[in-house]
Write an enzyme that holds these catalytic residues in place. Structure first.
Site, PDB file in Angstrom:
ATOM      1  N   ARG A   9       0.836  -1.201   0.000  1.00 55.10           N
ATOM      2  CA  ARG A   9       0.000   0.000   0.000  1.00 55.10           C
ATOM      3  C   ARG A   9       0.876   1.258   0.000  1.00 55.10           C
ATOM      4  NH1 ARG A   9      -2.808  -3.494   3.584  1.00 55.10           N
ATOM      5  NH2 ARG A   9      -4.812  -4.127   2.726  1.00 55.10           N
ATOM      6  N   ASP A  67      -9.963  -4.616   8.279  1.00 51.96           N
ATOM      7  CA  ASP A  67      -9.107  -5.679   8.819  1.00 51.96           C
ATOM      8  C   ASP A  67      -9.745  -6.282  10.078  1.00 51.96           C
ATOM      9  OD1 ASP A  67      -6.320  -4.454   7.390  1.00 51.96           O
ATOM     10  OD2 ASP A  67      -7.843  -3.031   8.032  1.00 51.96           O
ATOM     11  N   ARG A 122     -12.468  -8.548   9.137  1.00 48.89           N
ATOM     12  CA  ARG A 122     -11.891  -9.822   8.678  1.00 48.89           C
ATOM     13  C   ARG A 122     -11.461 -10.668   9.876  1.00 48.89           C
ATOM     14  NH1 ARG A 122      -8.442  -6.776   3.959  1.00 48.89           N
ATOM     15  NH2 ARG A 122      -9.936  -7.109   2.257  1.00 48.89           N
ATOM     16  N   HIS A 165      -3.106   0.465   8.356  1.00 56.07           N
ATOM     17  CA  HIS A 165      -3.874  -0.445   7.502  1.00 56.07           C
ATOM     18  C   HIS A 165      -2.865  -0.945   6.465  1.00 56.07           C
ATOM     19  CE1 HIS A 165      -6.869  -2.146   4.882  1.00 56.07           C
ATOM     20  NE2 HIS A 165      -6.610  -1.289   3.910  1.00 56.07           N
TER      21      HIS A 165
END
Ligand code: NAD
Length: 314
Positions: free
Chosen positions: A89, A149, A152, A176
């Site tokens: 990212r 996240d 998840r 993140h």
């Protein structure tokens, strides 16, 4: 906040998954879609409008421009370029930072004075860029951070121990991205610490929790490898934040928030921390008593983010 008006900037996979979830859940009165590709925004608005006769509430949906931000309560930025396979990212940073600045400038030029929510990656860095560029107070600029996240994580724990994900209370904190971590010391199943639950289960061990962490951390890459992008769950995560704001919920949600010193880490950055969310945006960051190991991980994550911020000019 009188009007439940949302402007989405970036009508790609993420923006439209969010829009579709908003329409289906009847979350807003007014929805405006903006994209650099005007045809795309128009086509998406037409398609969504055709579902209104079947929707749960009356809504106004249109493709618009930046002037529409003036009286919006919430502007959600999902524009950007996608992560490529094996790209981190942070690699996206330079490409997306220039886009973010130009978008926020145009939003602010409209006279916008609502809440800005950023989902584009790298989300912690880009939320900081958006905050700097906007001149808005820190509580009005939020990143989706580690909410996806965390969702998840709750799903994976739920699958492991066969308890409803909504009864799993646990957070992923930090960036993140690859330096995120699970705050296991504050993970609960109902009101029971997760360690106590694992001890009572014959076929589940603490090593399964380590595996879950890796699975969650690497989930985006695994999905991207298979279908090119991730979008449904982040769309639902953005609706969750929207609800917390519009319903003035005072809900605790792990988000990318400004750390002005609540945690003993690098200050003047945005990072994933639990925060109380209401119609003002971030009411306050929730201070958790982290274990020594978790504190070290948070420091390490903040240091990575800060190093990237230091490479940039504001
Ligand atoms: P996408 O390529 O499908 O959509 C991006 C959209 O942005 C396109 O429609 C494009 O035309 C538009 N766009 C580009 N530049 C623009 C500009 N200057 N002004 C207005 N619109 C512009 O990508 P996607 O899959 O929807 O992902 C969007 C972003 O969301 C990416 O940065 C991605 O990494 C991020 N993302 C974040 C999370 C999270 O948890 N925060 C999860 C998934 C994806």
């Amino acid at each position: 906040m009188t009007k439940q008006k949302v402007v989405i900037i970036g009508t790609g996979f993420v923006g439209m998954s969010y829009a579709y979830a908003l329409v289906n859940q009847g979350t807003v009165e007014e929805l405006v879609l903006i994209d650099i590709n005007k045809d795309k925004a128009e086509g998406e608005a037409m398609d969504l409008n055709h579902g209104l006769a079947l929707a749960s509430r009356k809504m106004s949906i249109k493709a618009g421009d930046y002037l529409d931000c003036e009286d919006a309560s919430l502007v959600v930025i999902t524009a950007g370029v996608n992560q490529k396979p094996l790209e981190t990212r942070i690699d996206l940073l330079n490409r997306n930072s220039a886009i973010m600045k130009s978008i926020v400038r145009q939003v602010m030029d409209s006279g916008f004075h609502g809440i800005l929510l950023v989902a584009s990656n790298p989300v912690d860095i880009l939320t900081y860029v958006a905050w700097k560029e906007s001149g808005l107070p820190t509580n009005k600029v939020i990143g989706s951070g580690t909410l996806l996240d965390t969702a998840r994580l709750r799903y994976e724990i739920s699958k492991l121990i066969q308890i409803d994900a909504r009864n799993i209370h646990a957070y992923i904190l930090g960036e993140h991205g690859d330096s995120e971590f699970v705050c296991w010391s504050k993970a609960y199943v109902g009101v029971k610490p997760i360690g106590d639950v694992i001890e009572t289960l014959d076929e589940v061990g603490f090593d399964d929790l380590d595996k879950i962490y890796l699975k969650v951390r690497d989930a985006a890459q695994e999905i991207i490898k298979r279908k090119g992008a991730t979008y449904y769950a982040i769309g639902m995560a953005l609706v969750r934040i929207t609800d917390a704001i519009f319903n003035n919920e005072n809900s605790i949600i792990p988000l990318s928030v400004y750390n002005g010193g609540t945690y003993a880490i690098e200050s003047d950055l945005y990072i994933g921390l639990p925060a109380v969310v209401n119609r003002e945006g971030i009411d306050h960051v929730v201070k958790l008593k982290l274990s020594e190991d978790e504190q070290e991980k948070l420091v390490a994550s903040a240091t990575i983010l800060k190093a990237n911020l230091n490479k940039m000019t504001f």
